[in-house]
Design a protein around this motif. Structure first.
Motif, mmCIF file in Angstrom:
data_model
loop_
_atom_site.group_PDB
_atom_site.id
_atom_site.type_symbol
_atom_site.label_atom_id
_atom_site.label_comp_id
_atom_site.label_asym_id
_atom_site.label_seq_id
_atom_site.Cartn_x
_atom_site.Cartn_y
_atom_site.Cartn_z
ATOM 1 N N SER A 282 0.807 -1.225 0.000
ATOM 2 C CA SER A 282 0.000 0.000 0.000
ATOM 3 C C SER A 282 0.835 1.268 0.000
ATOM 4 O O SER A 282 0.313 2.352 -0.283
ATOM 5 C CB SER A 282 -0.927 0.006 1.223
ATOM 6 O OG SER A 282 -0.164 -0.071 2.430
ATOM 7 N N ASP A 283 2.124 1.158 0.308
ATOM 8 C CA ASP A 283 2.972 2.348 0.426
ATOM 9 C C ASP A 283 3.933 2.500 -0.746
ATOM 10 O O ASP A 283 4.914 3.223 -0.656
ATOM 11 C CB ASP A 283 3.782 2.288 1.730
ATOM 12 C CG ASP A 283 2.884 2.303 2.957
ATOM 13 O OD1 ASP A 283 1.830 2.965 2.892
ATOM 14 O OD2 ASP A 283 3.229 1.656 3.965
ATOM 15 N N CYS A 284 3.665 1.828 -1.835
ATOM 16 C CA CYS A 284 4.575 1.879 -2.984
ATOM 17 C C CYS A 284 4.422 3.208 -3.723
ATOM 18 O O CYS A 284 3.296 3.654 -3.996
ATOM 19 C CB CYS A 284 4.266 0.724 -3.932
ATOM 20 S SG CYS A 284 5.405 0.608 -5.334
ATOM 21 N N PRO A 285 5.524 3.864 -4.065
ATOM 22 C CA PRO A 285 5.436 5.131 -4.795
ATOM 23 C C PRO A 285 5.126 4.953 -6.277
ATOM 24 O O PRO A 285 4.981 5.942 -7.000
ATOM 25 C CB PRO A 285 6.821 5.743 -4.596
ATOM 26 C CG PRO A 285 7.736 4.579 -4.423
ATOM 27 C CD PRO A 285 6.921 3.536 -3.697
ATOM 28 N N PHE A 286 5.027 3.695 -6.723
ATOM 29 C CA PHE A 286 4.743 3.412 -8.129
ATOM 30 C C PHE A 286 3.350 2.801 -8.264
ATOM 31 O O PHE A 286 2.754 2.340 -7.278
ATOM 32 C CB PHE A 286 5.785 2.455 -8.708
ATOM 33 C CG PHE A 286 7.198 2.959 -8.618
ATOM 34 C CD1 PHE A 286 7.701 3.845 -9.563
ATOM 35 C CD2 PHE A 286 8.033 2.563 -7.580
ATOM 36 C CE1 PHE A 286 9.003 4.320 -9.482
ATOM 37 C CE2 PHE A 286 9.334 3.033 -7.487
ATOM 38 C CZ PHE A 286 9.814 3.915 -8.439
ATOM 39 N N SER A 287 2.845 2.767 -9.494
ATOM 40 C CA SER A 287 1.544 2.152 -9.767
ATOM 41 C C SER A 287 1.580 1.478 -11.131
ATOM 42 O O SER A 287 2.528 1.654 -11.906
ATOM 43 C CB SER A 287 0.427 3.210 -9.725
ATOM 44 O OG SER A 287 0.648 4.207 -10.709
ATOM 45 N N GLY A 288 0.538 0.704 -11.413
ATOM 46 C CA GLY A 288 0.464 0.008 -12.689
ATOM 47 C C GLY A 288 1.217 -1.300 -12.667
ATOM 48 O O GLY A 288 1.341 -1.961 -11.633
ATOM 49 N N THR A 289 1.776 -1.675 -13.812
ATOM 50 C CA THR A 289 2.524 -2.919 -13.934
ATOM 51 C C THR A 289 3.996 -2.694 -13.601
ATOM 52 O O THR A 289 4.448 -1.553 -13.416
ATOM 53 C CB THR A 289 2.427 -3.462 -15.369
ATOM 54 O OG1 THR A 289 3.095 -2.544 -16.244
ATOM 55 C CG2 THR A 289 0.972 -3.615 -15.789
ATOM 56 N N VAL A 290 4.749 -3.789 -13.559
ATOM 57 C CA VAL A 290 6.198 -3.674 -13.342
ATOM 58 C C VAL A 290 6.826 -2.875 -14.469
ATOM 59 O O VAL A 290 7.710 -2.036 -14.231
ATOM 60 C CB VAL A 290 6.837 -5.077 -13.228
ATOM 61 C CG1 VAL A 290 8.360 -4.972 -13.228
ATOM 62 C CG2 VAL A 290 6.362 -5.780 -11.965
ATOM 63 N N ASP A 291 6.369 -3.103 -15.700
ATOM 64 C CA ASP A 291 6.914 -2.337 -16.825
ATOM 65 C C ASP A 291 6.603 -0.846 -16.677
ATOM 66 O O ASP A 291 7.452 0.005 -16.985
ATOM 67 C CB ASP A 291 6.332 -2.860 -18.147
ATOM 68 C CG ASP A 291 6.927 -4.193 -18.567
ATOM 69 O OD1 ASP A 291 8.020 -4.538 -18.068
ATOM 70 O OD2 ASP A 291 6.295 -4.883 -19.393
ATOM 71 N N ASP A 292 5.402 -0.525 -16.200
ATOM 72 C CA ASP A 292 5.056 0.880 -15.965
ATOM 73 C C ASP A 292 5.983 1.500 -14.933
ATOM 74 O O ASP A 292 6.472 2.627 -15.111
ATOM 75 C CB ASP A 292 3.605 1.002 -15.486
ATOM 76 C CG ASP A 292 2.583 0.615 -16.544
ATOM 77 O OD1 ASP A 292 2.912 0.716 -17.750
ATOM 78 O OD2 ASP A 292 1.474 0.182 -16.162
ATOM 79 N N ALA A 293 6.207 0.775 -13.862
ATOM 80 C CA ALA A 293 7.073 1.289 -12.797
ATOM 81 C C ALA A 293 8.518 1.413 -13.268
ATOM 82 O O ALA A 293 9.210 2.388 -12.932
ATOM 83 C CB ALA A 293 6.992 0.371 -11.581
#
Length: 508
Positions: A282-293
């Motif tokens: 829940s605290d990840c600064p990224f979103s979407g897929t691994v490729d998006d991140a």
């Protein structure tokens, strides 16, 4: 990039891990306080070195001493250099001998590793049966050191932002001039030792230490670069190999370009593993897929490349320093949450957290001083251990291959030859496989998700060594022993305590 087990201890000291420990306060060292040499027959010119009697002094809860070694092993009469040792004497009876420990690097201080983190380095059962010895290899730390820049000039060398665009002729000239200035300062501050800090010379020192500690065979635990030191020793002195454990193995036959590409790919894989884990929380600064991140990380690096962020101390965070800050926590999966905090701070335009991670990597203190000379020694040893190509077209070709192999990290790993192409002393040896025919069994440990010393290097080294025994750890992070895996710990300790050799890879 630097490959040192002590990096993990540094993370621990910073609060990112809780794996390290120190010797019990007030523990009294046992006798003897003198080490008598083996008395073995050596060439007359080496006899004064091999006949040294070591007088151990009390150093807090440890004992310490200094050993004198030839400055140039090919010409022992040309001068001397000093090697600093620290040991914890065996806590129990039935002593096996001395266990020499190297944390990696090159440039890592084995002295500090044992003094500050002995329980992280060596398990309690080994501490019962061995004198645990940490040492600073030639050119490192408390041994006669490589000396180059003062702190202010080191800051500029490590954190300065080139004016020209990366990869252009002007950029290559600018970076090359800085590297040449650094090398000249190292030559002036270090003298002839700078041409004699190669790993073969350090391995010869290792045999000297074995002899003056009174052991007929070498018992050795080497992490990361320490595996190359241990393998080099085995190649030079196969009949003197006792129990060698090489954890986080380096392939001795790999060229500089091959090492750089394998590490770029390794760190990129580790980054993607972090991102996959991060995106489940829940605290990840990224979103979407691994490729998006991953694309977001690439954009972040490109952003600070174009517009470096000013830190509170006046230094700027550019792409190279941000890559270092990303790599540092990737050495251990337990540090991934701190990587998330760092990414988030940079996204909000704050440089201090990332600069603090880079400082930990380089051994830079909060006041702007450097705690050791690991960066200088790292460069000096590598410049002698590998060959380099000063041809600009070749460097550009290699840089393009890196960027294709590792699109996020690779673009910032290119042009590494610049640092050593104009070094005051050039390598005189080619990288080659080491077989060490006739040596006793040697344990070679590889971690499948190791970003700094990729698993395939352990496979290669175990195959090269005539008596190599591969031990695989299915996991993430750099090195495996003392990382909370009971299978690895038991395998290593059974071998070092009883000489038990696995019948097959335990695949821990």
């Amino acid at each position: 990039m630097r490959r040192s087990r002590r990096l993990l201890a540094a993370i621990a000291a910073a609060g990112a891990l809780v794996l390290t420990g120190c010797t019990i306060p007030g523990f009294l060292q046992s006798e003897p306080e003198r080490s008598e040499p083996t008395g073995e027959s050596v060439d007359a010119e080496l006899e004064p070195f091999y006949s040294q009697v070591l007088e151990w002094q009390s150093c807090d809860d440890f004992q310490c001493t200094t050993v004198t070694a030839p400055l140039d092993w090919d010409d022992p009469s040309a001068g001397e250099t000093e090697l600093a040792l620290i040991r914890q004497t065996a806590r129990g009876g039935d002593r096996i001998g001395s266990l020499l420990v190297n944390p990696g690097g090159p440039g890592g201080s084995g002295y500090d590793f044992i003094a500050e983190s002995i329980d992280f380095a060596v398990g309690p059962e080994l501490q019962q049966r061995y004198h645990v010895v940490g040492f600073d290899p030639r050119g490192v730390g408390r041994s006669t050191p490589v000396q180059c820049f003062d702190a202010a000039r080191m800051d500029e060398y490590l954190f300065g932002i080139p004016e020209a665009e990366r990869g252009t002729d002007a950029w290559i000239a600018e970076v090359g001039a800085a590297a040449q200035e650094f090398g000249a300062a190292c030559a002036e501050g270090t003298g002839e030792l700078l041409g004699n800090v190669d790993t073969v010379s350090a391995a010869r020192d290792l045999d000297l230490l074995r002899a003056v500690l009174g052991d007929d065979e070498l018992h050795f635990l080497g992490y990361s670069y320490g595996t190359f030191l241990g393998a080099t020793y085995a190649g030079l002195y196969p009949d003197r190999v006792g129990r060698l454990v090489l954890d986080g193995a380096i392939d001795p036959s790999a060229s500089n370009d091959e090492v750089t590409q394998a590490q770029a790919i390794g760190f990129e894989k580790a980054l993607r593993a972090y991102l996959a884990d991060c995106l489940t929380g829940s605290d990840c600064p990224f979103s979407g897929t691994v490729d998006d991140a991953a694309d977001e990380v690439a954009r972040l690096l490109a952003s600070v490349e174009q517009s470096p962020i000013r830190g509170s101390d006046g230094r700027y965070l550019g792409a190279d320093s941000l890559v270092t800050a990303i790599i540092f926590p990737l050495y251990s999966a337990e540090s991934w949450s701190y990587l998330s905090e760092m990414f988030e701070s940079v996204m909000f335009g704050e440089a201090d957290t990332a600069l603090a991670f880079a400082d930990l990597y380089y051994g830079r203190e909060s006041g702007g001083t450097y705690r050791d000379n690991s960066t200088e020694a790292f460069r000096a040893v590598n410049c002698l251990d590998y060959t380099y190509d000063a041809d600009v077209s070749s460097m550009r070709e290699s840089a393009a291959e890196l960027a294709e192999a590792a699109p996020i990290i690779g673009p910032y790993f290119g042009y590494g030859d610049i640092g050593c192409a104009a070094w005051p002393y050039q390598s005189e040896s080619e990288r080659a496989a080491i077989s060490a025919e006739g040596a006793a069994p040697i344990l070679v440990i590889g971690t499948t998700g190791d970003p700094a010393t990729p698993y395939q290097w352990a496979v290669a080294l175990a195959e090269q060594l005539d008596s190599g025994v591969l031990v695989s750890y299915e996991g993430e992070g750099h090195t495996a022993y003392r990382k909370s895996n009971a299978c690895i710990d038991a395998t290593v300790e059974s071998f070092l305590l009883d000489g038990t050799v696995p019948e097959a890879d335990p695949q821990c």
